[in-house]
Design an enzyme around this catalytic site. Sequence first.
Site, PDB file in Angstrom:
ATOM      1  CB  SER A 153      -0.972  -0.052   1.179  1.00  0.00           C
ATOM      2  OG  SER A 153      -2.025   0.860   1.006  1.00  0.00           O
ATOM      3  CG  ASP A 205      -6.607  -3.893  -3.202  1.00  0.00           C
ATOM      4  OD1 ASP A 205      -7.439  -3.024  -2.864  1.00  0.00           O
ATOM      5  OD2 ASP A 205      -5.372  -3.745  -3.076  1.00  0.00           O
ATOM      6  CG  HIS A 212      -5.900  -2.305   0.305  1.00  0.00           C
ATOM      7  ND1 HIS A 212      -5.056  -2.194  -0.778  1.00  0.00           N
ATOM      8  CD2 HIS A 212      -5.372  -1.491   1.258  1.00  0.00           C
ATOM      9  CE1 HIS A 212      -4.070  -1.352  -0.494  1.00  0.00           C
ATOM     10  NE2 HIS A 212      -4.234  -0.917   0.736  1.00  0.00           N
TER      11      HIS A 212
END
Lengths: 380, 380
Positions: free
Chosen positions: B159, B322, B355
């Site tokens: 991320s 995600d 995610h």
Amino acid sequence: MSDDDSDGSVGLVETQTARLFSAEKPLALASGATVGPVDVAYETYGTLAPDRSNVIYICHALTGDAHAAGWHEGDRRPGWWDNLIGPGRPLDTDRFFIVSSNILGGCRGTTGPGSTNPATGEAYGMEFPLLDMADFVTVHRALLAHLGIPHLLIALGGSLGGMQVLEWSLTYPHDMSHAVIIAASSRLTAQNIAFSAVARRAITDDPNFAGGRYAAEGTNPDVGLSIARMMAHITYMSEDALTAKFGRNAQIEGADPGFGIDFAVESYLDHQGQVFLERFDALSYLYLSRVMDYFDPFSRPDPLARVVADPVRYLLLSFDTDWRFSTAHTLRILAHVERAGLPVTFRELRSPYGHDSFLLVDPAYHATLRAFVDRAGEVR
Amino acid sequence: MSDDDSDGSVGLVETQTARLFSAEKPLALASGATVGPVDVAYETYGTLAPDRSNVIYICHALTGDAHAAGWHEGDRRPGWWDNLIGPGRPLDTDRFFIVSSNILGGCRGTTGPGSTNPATGEAYGMEFPLLDMADFVTVHRALLAHLGIPHLLIALGGSLGGMQVLEWSLTYPHDMSHAVIIAASSRLTAQNIAFSAVARRAITDDPNFAGGRYAAEGTNPDVGLSIARMMAHITYMSEDALTAKFGRNAQIEGADPGFGIDFAVESYLDHQGQVFLERFDALSYLYLSRVMDYFDPFSRPDPLARVVADPVRYLLLSFDTDWRFSTAHTLRILAHVERAGLPVTFRELRSPYGHDSFLLVDPAYHATLRAFVDRAGEVR
């Protein structure tokens, strides 16, 4: 989006109000609680046929109102479904008589938690009873009785409006010949509930919510309500639509970065949040969104028994980029209705705009509606 | 999710702090502003090889910290990437020396907006300068210099951590042999920015935010920060994962409906919002999320020139469910890296968890990481 290419607007309209239940003869809710008086705001477009066989009833979505078409004096824009309703439009007011009312629990003329509680002389606030999808239907039926309309050619709605139509068709199928359910759901997912839960928390945790007594205290939970709206608005649009509309454009080219409105999409959301404050009430948001969370009609015993005995012809529409109520929601309704052997047409429409597509002009969408409504009109 | 089935934990660890920049010799930011002193919190796991060739640098996500693995005294759970780091685990501490630091602007030991501004003796608040992805890299490099580490075998992050690794590899490719970028983005979409914008608004519109002076005023924007977290958390999980975990389960079976925590998913979100308050700072949320919004390295002139001159071998990973940073984000990075002729492995992993998958144990995910890291270790 341009306006529909067809003819015309219904022109100037006014919202009417009818007192459908009094304090003495209150509305009995599904929960057993009562509310009275109940006033209902509504509009009508077109002319009721002498045999009263040309009625289409519109159910609005979470934040809609009775003003679906035409113009009020001073309006900057017409009613929220004006592109669909008017002479020559898919809901053709040259042929059909269209009724649109504000929902029970709303804040746009119909009795809701912001209305005066006759027991206290103050706004109900959280003393307003919890509502159920069935209660919306009860009030819609009372309005029809008031208007002297015994039967609907079509009941039609999008999102929460479609959920009302589903409920209505399952519980009082004799009331209608056709049901049009657009971008709706028979059962919210955990993610759907989660988004609404956070929106409600933004409202109830706002100090100015004051336990729901904000009207009496002369405040308003503006922060919470605008946050709720901004967040919900993201879910009403597809990611691609947001990209196409705003991308990563700066709000002011060359401006210094900061924590304000740097990107165009931030300005758009801010605007959505601010204008919402002018037209919507925080308690109505709580009450109406909670009804959606609990709606689960197919979990009841033999949920389709009545409509099987008295068939309604369904049109079920979804939009391929709708991620608030994806096509999977409509397919679940379809599965139940088909399994029961009811006449049903389903179509997943292609539209880049996500959940909000049901409010927009899309040629295939409008053509599909027009064809269904025309056929309903011919066989009536 | 069970823990990784492989061997062991790194055991008890402690966070170290290094003063990398002083008030006299401050950190020069990409913007031209300076900050000093700058303290950096970090942890290390494993043993530095005599030739210092076995270093893996971990970059954390938006709300992470230096404590990636092992246990602090009194911990109820280990570091946030403990399933990946340890003896026998994919980042094998029997072989590699792993460095993990809290990011500049954070609130977990590294200098950020909640730190004391030497000019005033109070917390910086909004006087803290705006940050850029490049500033994170500058501080990471300073930490490596402090530790006497001239070169990384691998820089690795998920991320926002993956975004730092991308930035680092593009600007100082000589620092590393390999770069692992997981569930990251080279350019946020309008929807990504929109969610972060609403989260920030929830924080800044909270009266207790007090223009960022909440520390000095002895308050904290708990409402806004928890709303921000709850909303963001929805985007970290796939819709199916939320359904599988909670469905429409009631929090208390048979309880009366209301506006509290009726559904299990509401309880979960509430918990996420509450525990976040104990570990995260509202201003850090603003500063770090804003860096993500502005990150767009491939928009620079000839963005890959340096890394083409000094190739880094990339591993790019995404997860199919995600929707915060979908595979399309990783494919954009892949397209740039491939077009430049750089060695790159890309894999979209199947995982139901959205995610947050990058933090979880998934056999294919861990096997892919292990294989890449092992090969990097062999060719070093």
